[in-house]
Write a protein that holds these residues in place. Structure first.
Motif, short mmCIF file in Angstrom:
data_model
loop_
_atom_site.label_atom_id
_atom_site.label_comp_id
_atom_site.label_asym_id
_atom_site.label_seq_id
_atom_site.Cartn_x
_atom_site.Cartn_y
_atom_site.Cartn_z
N ALA A 1 1.79 1.46 1.84
CA ALA A 1 1.49 2.16 0.74
C ALA A 1 1.23 1.01 -0.30
CB ALA A 1 2.51 3.08 0.44
N GLN A 2 2.29 -0.22 -0.31
CA GLN A 2 2.28 -1.00 -1.09
C GLN A 2 1.12 -2.09 -0.86
OE1 GLN A 2 4.62 -1.79 -3.95
NE2 GLN A 2 2.89 -3.48 -4.20
N ASN A 3 0.82 -2.17 0.41
CA ASN A 3 -0.36 -3.09 0.78
C ASN A 3 -1.57 -2.45 0.37
OD1 ASN A 3 0.49 -5.37 2.17
ND2 ASN A 3 0.36 -4.43 4.32
N MET A 4 -1.64 -0.93 0.39
CA MET A 4 -2.74 -0.53 -0.01
C MET A 4 -3.10 -0.57 -1.58
SD MET A 4 -4.76 0.77 2.24
CE MET A 4 -4.40 0.58 4.06
N ARG A 5 -1.92 -0.49 -2.27
CA ARG A 5 -1.72 -0.44 -3.78
C ARG A 5 -2.44 -1.93 -4.07
NH1 ARG A 5 3.47 1.16 -3.66
NH2 ARG A 5 3.61 3.35 -3.59
N SER A 6 -1.93 -2.86 -3.49
CA SER A 6 -2.47 -4.31 -3.67
C SER A 6 -3.95 -4.61 -3.50
CB SER A 6 -1.55 -5.37 -2.70
OG SER A 6 -0.36 -5.52 -3.21
N LYS A 7 -4.45 -3.93 -2.30
CA LYS A 7 -5.86 -3.95 -1.87
C LYS A 7 -6.45 -3.33 -3.19
CE LYS A 7 -5.39 -4.55 2.89
NZ LYS A 7 -5.61 -4.07 4.16
N LEU A 8 -6.23 -2.15 -3.45
CA LEU A 8 -6.78 -1.22 -4.48
C LEU A 8 -6.97 -2.11 -5.79
CD1 LEU A 8 -8.30 1.25 -5.41
CD2 LEU A 8 -5.84 1.91 -5.95
N GLU A 9 -5.85 -2.71 -6.40
CA GLU A 9 -5.83 -3.66 -7.48
C GLU A 9 -6.88 -4.48 -7.43
OE1 GLU A 9 -1.97 -4.87 -8.51
OE2 GLU A 9 -1.22 -2.91 -8.65
N SER A 10 -7.00 -5.29 -6.02
CA SER A 10 -7.76 -6.30 -5.81
C SER A 10 -9.28 -5.63 -5.88
CB SER A 10 -7.58 -6.97 -4.47
OG SER A 10 -8.48 -8.14 -4.35
#
Length: 121
Positions: free
Chosen positions: A66-75
Motif C-alpha cells: 500500500a505504501q508503494n502504491m501511494r508513492s507511485k500514485l504521488e509520482s
C-alpha cells in the motif's frame, strides 16, 4: 497376644497398601490425561502462533505494498501536474506565436494591398 495381632496388622498394612496403590494408579492416570491435554493445548498454541506470525507477515506485506502504491500514485500525480503545466505553457507559446504570425500576415496583406494599389495607378 502380640503374635495374634501381627497377622491383623499385616493384613491391615496390605489393605492400606492396596488402597494407596489404587489411589496412586488413579493419580497417574489423571496425570497422563492432563499431560495429554497439556500437550494437545501446547500444539494448538504453537499452531495459532504460527498462524499469527503468518498473518502478521502478510499484513506487513500489504502495508508495504500500500505504501508503494501511494508513492507511485504521488509520482504519477506529480508527472501529470508537470505535463499539464508544460502543455499549458506550450499552448500559451503557440497562441502567442499564432497571434504574432497573424499580425505579420495582416501587415504583409496591408503592404501587398498598398503595392497593388500603387501599381494600378
Amino acid at each position: 497376644w502380640y503374635a495374634a495381632r501381627r497377622p491383623d496388622a499385616s493384613s491391615w498394612e496390605v489393605a492400606v497398601r492396596r488402597v494407596y496403590e489404587q489411589h496412586t494408579r488413579q493419580l497417574q492416570s489423571q496425570i497422563r490425561t492432563a499431560d495429554g491435554k497439556a500437550m494437545e493445548l501446547h500444539l494448538k498454541v504453537q499452531q495459532n502462533m504460527d498462524s499469527l506470525r503468518e498473518e502478521e507477515s502478510a499484513k506487513q506485506g500489504l502495508r508495504d505494498e500500500a505504501q508503494n502504491m501511494r508513492s507511485k500514485l504521488e509520482s504519477v500525480q506529480e508527472d501529470m501536474a508537470t505535463t499539464r503545466k508544460n502543455y499549458d505553457n506550450q499552448l500559451a507559446m503557440l497562441t502567442e506565436h499564432i497571434c504574432t504570425l497573424s499580425a505579420k500576415l495582416s501587415d504583409k496583406d496591408s503592404n501587398l494591398a498598398g503595392f497593388q494599389a500603387q501599381k494600378v495607378l
